[in-house]
Scaffold this motif. Structure first.
Motif, PDB file in Angstrom:
ATOM      1  N   MET A  44       0.676  -1.085   0.566  1.00 37.40           N
ATOM      2  CA  MET A  44      -0.024  -0.136   0.148  1.00 37.40           C
ATOM      3  C   MET A  44       0.645   1.429  -0.003  1.00 37.40           C
ATOM      4  N   ALA A  55      -6.091  -4.017   0.049  1.00 38.95           N
ATOM      5  CA  ALA A  55      -4.063  -4.250   0.002  1.00 38.95           C
ATOM      6  C   ALA A  55      -3.023  -5.118  -0.080  1.00 38.95           C
ATOM      7  N   CYS A  62       0.897   3.617   5.641  1.00 42.79           N
ATOM      8  CA  CYS A  62       1.664   2.778   4.558  1.00 42.79           C
ATOM      9  C   CYS A  62       2.830   3.986   4.312  1.00 42.79           C
TER      10      CYS A  62
END
Lengths: 246, 654, 423
Positions: free
Chosen positions: A32, A194, A214
């Motif tokens: 991600m 993700a 992320c």
């Protein structure tokens, strides 16, 4: 993790204006990534290049294990190769029902003759219903998507992306114009996605990015300014100067 | 015998006719006339030549008067004496006669014994040609100029000496230049000495005059001939090969047949007739008629028939080919001695190159003027299409409306200059109003629905076209240009351009300047550009996009109206004239690229030049030219889908 | 624009047999069959003779126009390509069949006249005779290369399908490949049509220039059959073609394929990002409809008796768009209604049958004013009734369906209207 998409040394200019300047970017499978940057940093143009809408003046865009170049492929071939894209404004087919929209997006053969022979199997219909459930549109399955609210359209579009089963998902400002509750739902959807594929989210809203938890890439004037965890980039001097500080 | 009779008549004449007694029968001119009396009286074009020549060459001062009065049918012959007199008819029966030598009035006589000489038009022409030499030295310059015209029209060998005589005399420089040029031209045609002719030919090197080419072309005339072997000689212009350029195999064989070098071929029709006339008992030469349904069978039957001697033998295909291979074909100069012909061919080649260059120049001028027209027709469309994204299919009808406005104005104001000056602003006003009305009533409701706009404006287009037909009828109406726009600017015999086309070109330049001025230097232009680029932003800055759209549309339509007047001046005004230009206008805009006046200019130039170029390659067929041009544009779109000057970047993708 | 056949609203449900799923198709087929039967019964050829032969022909021609309108609706109403070239494909189909009709009939005449000669004719003589008969009018006496197959009915029938199909394929490939869309594409198709008609207007086009092909109403070898019978044969063939064409179109526009082409119509680039090769779909539809148009033309012109390049002029294709718009595009029966309604009305008005209207100071003669009326009513339909006549059916039959078309949809103002700008 192996590299799924590799963008290297890409430049593009419109009428003398350099929208992307020697950009280099990589993303691995099932990663991600959030891309942030001020207006005009080239975020949307970057997506345009990856999806084949804009041809770069220089540089390489390589895809997958075989390191295929995406530059010679048409938009539809790129999409078939496994790159899905969600636009800034929700773009669904408003004249068609939610079910039809999802059915269109289901991963199937895309050629005219194959589609002409296509008959939806029970499995396909189940999958459509399941997707509708995920995006909370189960009740609206047979409503025209033009009648949906703005947020519902956003979800429908995300649902269509999931139906495509892409290996890489490019999402442009998914949370724009959503209520807090809707954002929550969207975040959950993206994080869930993700787990099985790479997701690139373009976002303005730092809170939203933080919640995605992320790696973050900061774009500025068409090239990468900083990359790292959200805390890392938000403490970067240059980032603060161009984006956050003011 | 004749001479005796004439002499007798001369002797007896005075006795028979009293007033004629005063005539000078022995004046030199009368004697000369008498010498040719018979053929003059006969008045036949075929035989009259020597008489006229004798008079013209006599060098007598009276000869001119005699020729003139003869030409004017004022010369009579006294049947009794055979003497010639000038005469005027006083009444039905009476003539007043004058002496041919002195012009002296000889009194009135009854016309019983006089016969009028009535030279026919052919003879009168010959007399006129003979008179030329007298007119060339006439004191009146207009007479002299007319005489030169006459020579140019119908030159004769005899004129050469006259021109040479006049060349050295006094006269205006203009006159002398003409004489000099004419002298050289006649030298080419009629001079005895080859060297003289070649010198004259060479003096015309590179001259573009049509007269030069007219003088030279007959000199290089050739005749096709065939022979067993290639002959040698200066008069051989060149060898030709059958079935290649300039000589088809069929023609080559006909040459052989005509020269007696090969037996004739037979046409299918003649063969059939020959076979039909030899049918005996349902068979030809023993072959049943029913089997003669193929060419091979008929050939066989004919051969069999030829063997019996019933028909002449003819060449078969193989024999024809063998004969063609066996002989050489060549062209021989027949128009002039070889040296002269070669000099002429050389000069023509040289002129040809220059002509080709000037032709392309002329073609370029044609291209520019066509481009101007397309530019005028397309500029309004480019404004509405480029600035507002509105396809106006009725644009052609606005052009038509402008042209009809001009026509109506000319019905009211008879002065052509004034009426055009009035028509231009009026056409603008009418079409501006029509454009604004259409924008308010139709287009405003259809913004952002381009296909529906296209169809709705098409509805307006067919309605307007039929309306014009109902009002003005179907026949073409003239829109007359003022006198000072008549004629053309002639650079030389090849390059010329009519003043109307120049005026249209100037008008196109004016419009370009006006457009740039309005768009770049005025408030309106600024607002238009703002609305084009970002209507919402413009609206929030206090610009009323509705008003801007309305004005822009009116402006574009108004220009179409003026273009209509311009186009009407050089083409006819009909209810369909708009339709004739609409597709080309769209092509211009599409090729040029949307949203840029320079693109429209380039597009118009390209479409104009292309059309002229293709027409030049295939001059007999303007329909084909348009076809190929459109095909070219379809292919052009492949390489520049957004035109020559496209909108770039994000703006183009919205 | 709104699709109302039931199937498309239930894409997610269990599919049923095509016809059973489409009530409107059943109704249409029933009406078409009833109409055909009715005309036959009332005709001179096989019935009681209430309808004249020429009117049977008019009705047969109208059915062909309905078929080409159906094709137009498919390409424009469903796929968003406003083609101004489909009447050119229609004309090409007519020319293809016309070539055979003219050749075969002239061949019979020439063979008869040559049979009187003393010698039996050679093939060359027959061919020359036919060529002289056909091309004498344009000053030629030899067959142009494009007539190479004119002697063969099967080959010319193949040409009815292949010529428009190949032209559409090549043109469409060029146009779609370079992403020419919207009004640009319309203008380009118009240019193609203009080029074709200008080409055919030439005397050396090989198709008799502006004389066109004539005498097509006479079937070669069937000179004894009266026109009243022939007219009905063509009427039946036209009705059959329309029925089959309708079924084909229904098959194409329903289900996922229909969904894809409507998606392309509404948002081409979105469809592309979903992975659909948009160009391929457009090419498929463009070519398929060109073939349909060609077939319609091949049935139309033997009933009309004559075809000339004026029939191919761009204006004809624009009128086709007008019919579909008036009938209501985006629904198949709308196209049929529009074509039938407007073309019959047009025949009535221009045929001089409509009564003149006296205004006292001026008398409106419809022969002159019909075009004005048509043009203006077309503007009115575009402005006030974008759904055309077909929209009336929504009011009557489909009250449940919430009509928000054209109005603002959802919280974002103008969402749908802006989408249309990309059509």
């Amino acid at each position: 993790m192996s590299t799924l998409l590799e963008v290297s040394g890409v430049s593009v200019s419109f009428d003398g204006f350099r929208a992307i300047n020697n950009l280099t970017f990589q993303i691995a499978e099932r990663e991600m990534r959030a891309v942030i940057g001020p207006n005009g940093a080239g975020k949307t143009t970057f997506m345009d290049i990856v999806t084949g809408k804009t041809r770069p003046d220089a540089g390489q865009v390589l895809w997958g294990e075989k390191s295929q170049s995406l530059l010679r492929m048409s938009e539809s071939r790129i999409a078939q190769a496994g790159i899905g894209r969600k636009f800034q404004r929700p773009t669904v087919f408003e004249d068609q029902t939610v079910a039809e929209n999802l059915m269109l997006a289901l991963k199937k053969k895309r050629g005219p003759l194959a589609v002409l022979r296509f008959r939806a199997s029970a499995e396909d219909r189940e999958r459509v219903e399941q997707l509708a459930g995920e995006i909370g549109l189960n009740a609206a399955l047979h409503r025209k998507s033009g009648e949906l609210s703005h947020g519902q359209k956003q979800w429908l579009e995300i649902g269509m992306l999931l139906a495509q089963e892409p290996r890489l998902l490019l999402v442009d400002e998914p949370a724009a114009g959503m209520t807090a509750a809707e954002r929550e739902h969207t975040t959950a959807l993206l994080v869930e996605a993700a787990k099985t594929r790479a997701v690139v989210v373009i976002e303005h809203d730092m809170e939203f990015v933080r919640r995605l938890n992320c790696k973050v890439t900061v774009l500025h004037e068409g090239s990468v300014l900083a990359e790292g965890s959200i805390d890392h980039v938000t403490s970067d001097e240059k980032v603060i100067e161009v984006y956050l500080g003011r | 015998m004749t001479r005796i009779l004439l002499t007798l008549a001369c002797l007896l004449g005075p006795l028979l006719s009293a007033p004629a007694a005063a005539q000078q029968a022995d004046a030199p001119i009368q004697v000369l006339l008498q010498e040719h009396g018979e053929i003059i009286a006969e008045s036949s074009r075929r035989s009259i030549g020597p008489a006229i020549d004798a008079l013209a060459d006599s060098g007598m001062p009276e000869a001119q008067a005699v020729l003139e009065r003869w030409q004017a049918k004022e010369m009579w012959i006294d049947a009794a004496s055979g003497l010639f007199v000038f005469a005027e008819e006083v009444d039905r029966d009476t003539l007043r006669i004058f002496d041919v030598a002195t012009g002296e009035d000889l009194g009135e006589v009854p016309d019983d014994t006089y016969d009028q000489l009535k030279p026919n038009s052919g003879i009168r022409g010959m007399i006129a040609a003979a008179l030329v030499r007298f007119q060339l030295i006439d004191p009146d310059p207009t007479v002299r100029a007319t005489a030169l015209d006459a020579i140019e029209r119908d030159p004769e060998a005899s004129h050469l000496s006259v021109l040479r005589a006049v060349k050295g005399s006094d006269g205006t420089p203009d006159f002398l230049t003409r004489v000099e040029r004419l002298e050289r031209l006649l030298t080419i045609r009629f001079a005895e000495e080859d060297a003289e002719r070649i010198a004259a030919i060479e003096s015309f090197a590179g001259d573009l005059g049509v007269d030069v080419r007219a003088a030279l072309n007959p000199l290089v005339a050739t005749r096709l001939e065939a022979a067993k072997t290639m002959p040698d000689g200066p008069d051989i212009a060149g060898r030709l090969y059958p079935d290649r350029e300039g000589l088809s195999a069929g023609d080559a064989y006909v040459l052989l047949v005509d020269a007696g070098l090969a037996p004739p071929r037979i046409s299918g029709e003649a063969q059939r007739q020959a076979l039909e006339s030899n049918i005996q008992n349902g068979a030809v030469a023993g072959i049943e008629v029913a089997t003669l349904s193929t060419q091979t069978a008929r050939d066989l039957a004919y051969r069999a028939l030829a063997e019996t001697g019933a028909v002449d033998p003819v060449a078969t295909e193989g024999e024809v080919n063998a004969a063609l291979a066996d002989h050489v074909f060549f062209a021989r100069y027949i128009g002039a001695p070889p040296a002269v012909a070669q000099a002429a061919a050389l000069a023509l080649g040289d002129i040809g190159n220059k002509v080709a260059f000037n032709r392309s120049l002329d073609l370029a001028l044609d291209g520019i003027s066509l481009a101007s027209i397309y530019f005028l027709a397309a500029i309004g469309l480019a404004i509405t299409f480029g600035v507002m994204g509105v396809i106006n299919m009725a644009h052609g009808e606005f052009i038509m409306m402008g042209a009809y406005t001009g026509f109506v104005v000319q019905q009211v104001v008879p002065d052509y200059t004034l009426s055009i000056i009035l028509a231009i602003p009026l056409a603008f006003a009418v079409t501006f109003a029509a454009g604004v009305a259409m924008e308010r009533l139709v287009i405003r409701w259809l913004y952002h629905r381009p296909l529906e706009t296209l169809l709705a404006t098409f509805g307006v287009s067919i309605a307007l076209q039929q309306l014009a037909k109902n009002i003005f009828g179907t026949q073409a109406r003239p829109l007359t240009a003022p006198g000072w726009l008549d004629g053309s600017l002639v650079v030389n015999d090849i390059v010329s351009i009519s003043y109307i086309r120049i005026a249209i070109f100037v008008l196109a330049i004016l419009f370009l300047a006006m457009f740039l001025l309005v768009m770049n230097r005025t408030r309106l232009g600024l607002e238009v550009r703002a609305v084009t680029q970002n209507p919402r932003m413009a609206a929030s800055m206090g610009i009323n996009p509705d008003r801007i759209n309305m004005l822009t549309f009116g402006f574009g339509s108004g220009i179409a109206g003026i273009a209509g007047v311009a186009i009407g001046l050089y083409a006819k005004v009909t209810s369909e004239m708009g339709a004739d230009y609409i597709v080309q206008s769209f092509m211009t805009v599409v090729v040029g690229g949307v949203g840029n006046i320079w693109g429209t200019l380039l597009g118009a130039t390209m479409v104009g030049f292309l059309q002229k170029g293709i027409e030049w390659l295939n001059p007999s067929n303007t329909l084909a030219a348009q076809t190929y041009m459109i095909l070219f544009i379809i292919f052009f779109i492949q390489f520049r889908p957004r035109g020559i000057i496209p909108l770039k970047g994000r703006a183009a993708e919205v | 624009m709104a699709e109302t056949t039931l199937s498309t609203q239930r894409a997610g449900r269990k599919p049923r047999f095509l016809l059973a799923d489409n009530a409107s198709v059943l109704i249409f087929m029933g009406l078409l069959a009833l109409f055909t039967l009715g005309v036959t019964v009332l005709s001179e050829g096989f019935g009681i003779g209430v309808i004249s032969t020429s009117f049977v022909k008019t009705l047969g021609k109208t059915l062909c126009l309905c078929l080409v309108a159906l094709a137009m609706d498919l390409v424009w109403g469903y796929c968003g390509i406003l083609s101004l070239g489909h009447m050119a494909f229609f004309g090409l189909g007519g020319y293809a069949i016309g070539m055979w009709l003219m050749y075969a009939r002239t061949e019979i005449i020439v063979t008869e006249s040559l049979a009187a000669a003393a010698l039996p004719p050679t093939p060359q003589e027959i061919s020359d005779g036919i060529a002289a008969q056909i091309f004498g009018v344009v000053g030629a006496s030899e067959f142009p290369p494009i007539w190479a197959f004119a002697h063969s009915l099967p080959l010319q029938l193949a040409a009815v399908v292949l010529v428009p199909g190949l032209l559409a394929l090549v043109f469409g490939w060029l146009a779609f490949r370079s992403r020419v869309t919207g009004v640009y594409l319309s203008i380009l198709t118009q240019a193609m049509t203009l080029a074709l008609s200008l080409y055919l207007f030439q005397n050396d086009s090989g198709l008799r220039g502006n004389n066109g092909l004539s005498g097509l109403q006479n079937l070669p070898g069937l000179g004894d059959v009266p026109q009243s019978t022939v007219s009905l044969w063509f009427f039946w063939a036209s009705a059959l073609a329309l029925g089959l064409g309708y079924l084909l179109c229904v098959r194409v526009v329903s289900g996922k394929f229909g969904s894809v082409i409507r998606a392309i119509r509404d948002d081409e680039s979105r469809a592309r990002f979903l992975g659909y090769p948009v160009e391929g779909y457009k090419l498929f539809i463009f070519t398929l409809t060109a073939i349909l148009a060609g077939i319609a033309g091949a049935l139309y012109y033997p009933q009309a008796g004559i075809i000339n390049p004026a029939e191919i002029a761009p204006i004809a294709s624009i009128y086709l768009a007008v019919w579909v718009a008036i009938g209501g595009r985006g629904r198949l029966y709308g196209a049929v209604i529009g074509a039938a309604f407007v073309s019959l009305l047009s025949t009535w008005f221009t045929g001089g049958q409509a009564p003149d209207v006296s205004l006292g100071f001026y008398t409106i003669q419809w022969v002159d004013w019909w075009t004005v009326l048509l043009g203006l009513s077309f503007v009115a339909v575009t402005l006030f009734a974008p759904k055309g006549i077909g929209g009336l059916f929504d009011l009557i039959a489909d009250r449940r369906h919430q009509d928000r078309h054209g109005a603002d949809l959802g919280p974002e103002p103008g969402a749908l209207r802006e989408k249309e700008s990309q059509v």
